[in-house]
Design an enzyme around this catalytic site. Structure first.
Site, PDB file in Angstrom:
ATOM      1  N   SER A 261      47.499  35.742   1.435  1.00  0.00           N
ATOM      2  CA  SER A 261      48.659  34.881   1.183  1.00  0.00           C
ATOM      3  C   SER A 261      48.917  33.967   2.360  1.00  0.00           C
ATOM      4  CB  SER A 261      49.926  35.718   1.018  1.00  0.00           C
ATOM      5  OG  SER A 261      49.814  36.580  -0.039  1.00  0.00           O
TER       6      SER A 261
ATOM      7  N   HIS B 270      43.764  32.452  -4.406  1.00  0.00           N
ATOM      8  CA  HIS B 270      45.073  33.080  -4.184  1.00  0.00           C
ATOM      9  C   HIS B 270      45.795  33.294  -5.505  1.00  0.00           C
ATOM     10  CE1 HIS B 270      49.355  32.861  -2.351  1.00  0.00           C
ATOM     11  NE2 HIS B 270      48.915  34.090  -2.317  1.00  0.00           N
TER      12      HIS B 270
ATOM     13  N   GLU C  27      45.796  29.508  -6.607  1.00  0.00           N
ATOM     14  CA  GLU C  27      45.511  28.430  -5.658  1.00  0.00           C
ATOM     15  C   GLU C  27      44.051  28.595  -5.219  1.00  0.00           C
ATOM     16  OE1 GLU C  27      49.493  27.226  -3.255  1.00  0.00           O
ATOM     17  OE2 GLU C  27      48.832  29.265  -2.890  1.00  0.00           O
TER      18      GLU C  27
HETATM   19  N1  LIG Z   1      51.654  41.617  -2.871  1.00  0.00           N
HETATM   20  C1  LIG Z   1      51.785  40.319  -3.139  1.00  0.00           C
HETATM   21  O1  LIG Z   1      52.823  39.845  -3.618  1.00  0.00           O
HETATM   22  C2  LIG Z   1      50.620  39.402  -2.877  1.00  0.00           C
HETATM   23  C3  LIG Z   1      50.545  38.172  -3.546  1.00  0.00           C
HETATM   24  C4  LIG Z   1      49.440  37.337  -3.318  1.00  0.00           C
HETATM   25  C5  LIG Z   1      48.454  37.723  -2.417  1.00  0.00           C
HETATM   26  N2  LIG Z   1      48.579  38.925  -1.766  1.00  0.00           N
HETATM   27  C6  LIG Z   1      47.510  39.295  -0.835  1.00  0.00           C
HETATM   28  O2  LIG Z   1      46.643  40.221  -1.472  1.00  0.00           O
HETATM   29  C7  LIG Z   1      46.091  41.123  -0.503  1.00  0.00           C
HETATM   30  C8  LIG Z   1      46.368  42.550  -0.934  1.00  0.00           C
HETATM   31  O3  LIG Z   1      47.750  42.748  -1.054  1.00  0.00           O
HETATM   32  P1  LIG Z   1      48.347  43.935  -1.925  1.00  0.00           P
HETATM   33  O4  LIG Z   1      49.800  43.626  -2.103  1.00  0.00           O
HETATM   34  O5  LIG Z   1      47.489  44.196  -3.122  1.00  0.00           O
HETATM   35  O6  LIG Z   1      48.194  45.162  -0.904  1.00  0.00           O
HETATM   36  P2  LIG Z   1      48.102  46.722  -1.237  1.00  0.00           P
HETATM   37  O7  LIG Z   1      48.528  47.417   0.008  1.00  0.00           O
HETATM   38  O8  LIG Z   1      48.801  47.044  -2.518  1.00  0.00           O
HETATM   39  O9  LIG Z   1      46.539  46.984  -1.474  1.00  0.00           O
HETATM   40  C9  LIG Z   1      45.575  46.877  -0.489  1.00  0.00           C
HETATM   41  C10 LIG Z   1      44.478  47.877  -0.820  1.00  0.00           C
HETATM   42  O10 LIG Z   1      43.350  47.587  -0.002  1.00  0.00           O
HETATM   43  C11 LIG Z   1      42.775  48.835   0.341  1.00  0.00           C
HETATM   44  N3  LIG Z   1      41.877  48.637   1.482  1.00  0.00           N
HETATM   45  C12 LIG Z   1      42.174  48.520   2.784  1.00  0.00           C
HETATM   46  N4  LIG Z   1      41.030  48.327   3.501  1.00  0.00           N
HETATM   47  C13 LIG Z   1      40.010  48.310   2.621  1.00  0.00           C
HETATM   48  C14 LIG Z   1      38.603  48.139   2.715  1.00  0.00           C
HETATM   49  N5  LIG Z   1      38.015  47.926   3.874  1.00  0.00           N
HETATM   50  N6  LIG Z   1      37.867  48.174   1.572  1.00  0.00           N
HETATM   51  C15 LIG Z   1      38.463  48.373   0.391  1.00  0.00           C
HETATM   52  N7  LIG Z   1      39.786  48.539   0.214  1.00  0.00           N
HETATM   53  C16 LIG Z   1      40.554  48.510   1.326  1.00  0.00           C
HETATM   54  C17 LIG Z   1      43.950  49.738   0.591  1.00  0.00           C
HETATM   55  O11 LIG Z   1      43.546  51.087   0.546  1.00  0.00           O
HETATM   56  C18 LIG Z   1      44.873  49.334  -0.550  1.00  0.00           C
HETATM   57  O12 LIG Z   1      44.630  50.091  -1.720  1.00  0.00           O
HETATM   58  C19 LIG Z   1      46.721  40.724   0.839  1.00  0.00           C
HETATM   59  O13 LIG Z   1      45.865  39.858   1.505  1.00  0.00           O
HETATM   60  C20 LIG Z   1      48.001  39.988   0.414  1.00  0.00           C
HETATM   61  O14 LIG Z   1      48.411  39.022   1.372  1.00  0.00           O
HETATM   62  C21 LIG Z   1      49.613  39.770  -1.980  1.00  0.00           C
END
Ligand SMILES: NC(=O)c1ccc[n+]([C@@H]2O[C@H](COP(=O)([O-])OP(=O)(O)OC[C@H]3O[C@@H](n4cnc5c(N)ncnc54)[C@H](O)[C@@H]3O)[C@@H](O)[C@H]2O)c1
Length: 296
Positions: free
Chosen positions: A119, A140, A152
């Protein structure tokens, strides 16, 4: 026609949603997390969500089964070696993401496209952990992935235009609407949304109105589906604070600087819905009450 193979790394909130839309769209999809309970949790969320679509009549039951059969959970990065597109959706930590991309670069076949769902981090900075700069872009997705239409597609100064076109087409194939953004902190949406949210907090700090009146003003006066404080509580005040710090670091402009009240709320653990307290108190989740202590 055989559809390209997709790898999704991270099966959390975003990764599980991305894996789901890929599998429903017909892509054979590998999804990797680091421990069995994390994979199980992600897959259970996908199962539950697909069942809801079936119950509502928007997805035939046989398509649910077909989508599930296309999903391949794994703990091993090596299983992604043959993927044509790998989408990273792990925690928002630049070192962890760079380590992962460097490892994937050695494992995944040459020519495959790498994408990050970050993000707020720089796509260019993540890209430099690999030797496939022209094949690296941002994809994104928005939260919740299943409901939000937008993706995006983020280009760096070296992304191959053909790779951008493939990214745009991929987003359409998984049922989304792509827009093209340049690799600048916040891309398009957060660059515009975050200063607005920060300004709502500043308006509150300056006594422009109450929490509910500012929320109501933006709902009824601008037709927003929710006001800025309800949105901050939903997204997470901690998450928005973290993104604001990155935006401020990039642009050095006051409009991106987190206001003092926001920092105090984060220090006090008032992150919004996820901790039960933010601009509203969620002790009774169906009837959130305004947190009056925050008003001047
Ligand atoms: N949550 C939101 O609203 C949102 C929106 C858009 C983008 N994002 C982006 O998406 C990404 C993930 O966010 P999220 O909210 O899903 O987080 P989350 O914490 O729900 O999930 C992340 C997952 O990644 C896993 N993980 C960590 N290291 C790893 C590795 N080396 N290999 C495989 N899995 C691994 C963790 O165990 C976890 O299950 C981030 O970059 C975030 O900025 C989040």
């Amino acid at each position: 026609m055989t559809l390209p193979k997709v790898g999704v790394v991270g099966c959390g909130l975003m990764g599980s949603g991305i894996a789901q839309v890929c599998a429903v769209a017909g892509y054979p999809t590998w999804v990797r997390d680091v421990a069995p309970p994390l994979i199980d949790k992600g897959l259970a969320a996908i199962e539950k969500s697909l069942s809801k679509f079936v119950e509502k009549g928007t997805l035939p039951a046989e398509q649910k089964a077909a989508a599930l059969s296309r999903l391949q959970p794994t703990l091993r990065l090596e299983d992604l070696a043959d993927c044509d597109l790998v989408i990273e959706a792990i925690i928002e930590n630049p070192d962890r993401k760079r380590e992962l991309f460097a490892e994937l670069d050695k494992i995944v076949k040459p020519g495959a496209i790498f994408a990050s769902n970050t993000s707020s981090l720089s796509i260019t900075e993540l890209m430099t952990a690999t030797h496939r700069a022209p094949h690296f872009l941002g994809l994104h997705f928005f939260n919740p992935v299943l409901l939000m239409q937008l993706v995006e597609v983020v280009k760096t100064v070296v992304t191959d235009p053909a790779v951008i076109s493939l990214g745009m087409e991929f987003a359409r194939q998984v049922g989304k609407v792509p827009i093209l953004a340049t690799d600048r902190a916040g891309f398009i949406v957060n660059r515009l949304l975050v200063p607005y949210l920060l300004d709502a907090i500043r308006a509150l700090e300056e006594g422009a109105g109450s929490i509910e009146d500012i929320d109501q003003g933006m709902k009824l006066g601008c037709n927003h589906p929710m006001g800025p404080f309800s949105l901050l509580d939903l997204v997470g005040i901690d998450t928005t604070y973290y993104i604001a710090e990155i935006l401020f670091d990039e642009y050095r402009e006051k409009r991106f600087a987190p206001p003092p009240l926001m920092k105090r709320m984060v220090l006090a653990g008032m992150y919004g819905r996820k901790t039960g307290k933010g601009f509203y108190d969620y002790s009774d989740p169906k009837n959130p009450r305004v947190n009056r202590l925050l008003e001047v």
